[in-house]
Enzyme design. Structure first.
Site, mmCIF file in Angstrom:
data_model
loop_
_atom_site.group_PDB
_atom_site.id
_atom_site.type_symbol
_atom_site.label_atom_id
_atom_site.label_comp_id
_atom_site.label_asym_id
_atom_site.label_seq_id
_atom_site.Cartn_x
_atom_site.Cartn_y
_atom_site.Cartn_z
ATOM 1 C CG HIS A 55 59.235 40.483 14.357
ATOM 2 N ND1 HIS A 55 59.838 41.161 15.392
ATOM 3 C CD2 HIS A 55 60.105 40.534 13.311
ATOM 4 C CE1 HIS A 55 61.011 41.615 14.994
ATOM 5 N NE2 HIS A 55 61.203 41.244 13.737
ATOM 6 C CG ASP B 225 39.925 64.189 18.416
ATOM 7 O OD1 ASP B 225 40.804 64.567 17.608
ATOM 8 O OD2 ASP B 225 40.105 64.204 19.652
ATOM 9 C CB THR C 217 48.526 63.215 21.715
ATOM 10 O OG1 THR C 217 47.457 62.383 22.193
ATOM 11 C CG2 THR C 217 48.569 64.510 22.506
ATOM 12 C CB CYS D 258 42.954 62.195 18.770
ATOM 13 S SG CYS D 258 44.213 61.422 19.782
ATOM 14 C CG HIS E 162 60.178 44.731 14.262
ATOM 15 N ND1 HIS E 162 61.204 45.153 15.086
ATOM 16 C CD2 HIS E 162 60.771 44.393 13.083
ATOM 17 C CE1 HIS E 162 62.357 45.054 14.440
ATOM 18 N NE2 HIS E 162 62.122 44.607 13.220
HETATM 19 C C1 RB5 Z 1 41.004 66.622 22.547
HETATM 20 O O1 RB5 Z 1 41.144 67.892 23.090
HETATM 21 C C2 RB5 Z 1 42.237 65.788 22.871
HETATM 22 O O2 RB5 Z 1 42.194 65.401 24.202
HETATM 23 C C3 RB5 Z 1 42.302 64.602 21.956
HETATM 24 O O3 RB5 Z 1 42.343 65.030 20.635
HETATM 25 C C4 RB5 Z 1 43.501 63.688 22.109
HETATM 26 O O4 RB5 Z 1 44.693 64.407 22.060
HETATM 27 C C5 RB5 Z 1 43.479 62.740 23.226
HETATM 28 O O5 RB5 Z 1 44.380 61.917 23.408
#
Ligand code: RB5
Length: 150
Positions: free
Chosen positions: A134, A8, A68, A66, A99
């Site tokens: 595993h 994203d 995080t 994304c 694993h």
């Molecule tokens: C987008 O703002 C953010 O929520 C997305 O990139 C991600 O971090 C979600 O887990």
């Protein structure tokens, strides 16, 4: 090896670096978007596209990104057969192949920098699944899928 990538807007900052690292290792990269950090898009769409490419066998593995790495990994893991792991360092990258035989790794563009992302992807790509004990645990995960997926 054919590797699907998708992100994203929050993960876009890592995409070029990840793609370059994969190509340098000899992979064929299939890009499922998105194409900008400026336009807000919804990560589930890109997580699902990469996961479907891997689960169907069209691609051998995938990298999703994304902000995080968490949201897009959750979306990817809703596709049967996908083991998507959020990875923030090279140790996790190696171990999740050794694993968990992770067929997708998830990275966060607001958590790691592009250089670290390239190192993580390379470590995961080059690592081997160890099998043995595993495999019993991965079989248990498959059993959970069989019981809970339609
Ligand atoms: C987008 O703002 C953010 O929520 C997305 O990139 C991600 O971090 C979600 O887990």
């Amino acid at each position: 090896m054919k590797v699907a990538i998708g992100c994203d807007h929050g993960g876009f900052v890592l995409k070029q670096s990840v793609s370059d690292a994969l190509v340098a290792l000899g992979a064929e990269v299939v890009d499922f978007g998105c194409d900008s950090a400026e336009v807000s898009v919804d990560y589930p769409k890109y997580g699902e596209a990469v996961a479907n490419a891997v689960a169907s066998g069209a691609c051998d593995a995938g990298v999703v990104m994304c902000g995080t790495g968490i949201g897009i990994s959750i979306a990817a893991n809703k596709v049967k057969g996908i083991r998507a792991a959020v990875v923030t360092n090279t140790y996790m990258a190696k171990l999740t192949k050794n694993h968990n035989n992770a067929n997708i790794i998830a990275l966060g563009g607001r958590v790691i920098d592009p250089d670290t992302a390239a190192k993580i992807v390379s470590e995961w790509y080059l690592a081997d699944y160890e099998g043995g004990r595993h495999q019993r645990r991965l079989d248990m995960i498959s059993d959970i899928e069989d019981k809970n997926f339609r």
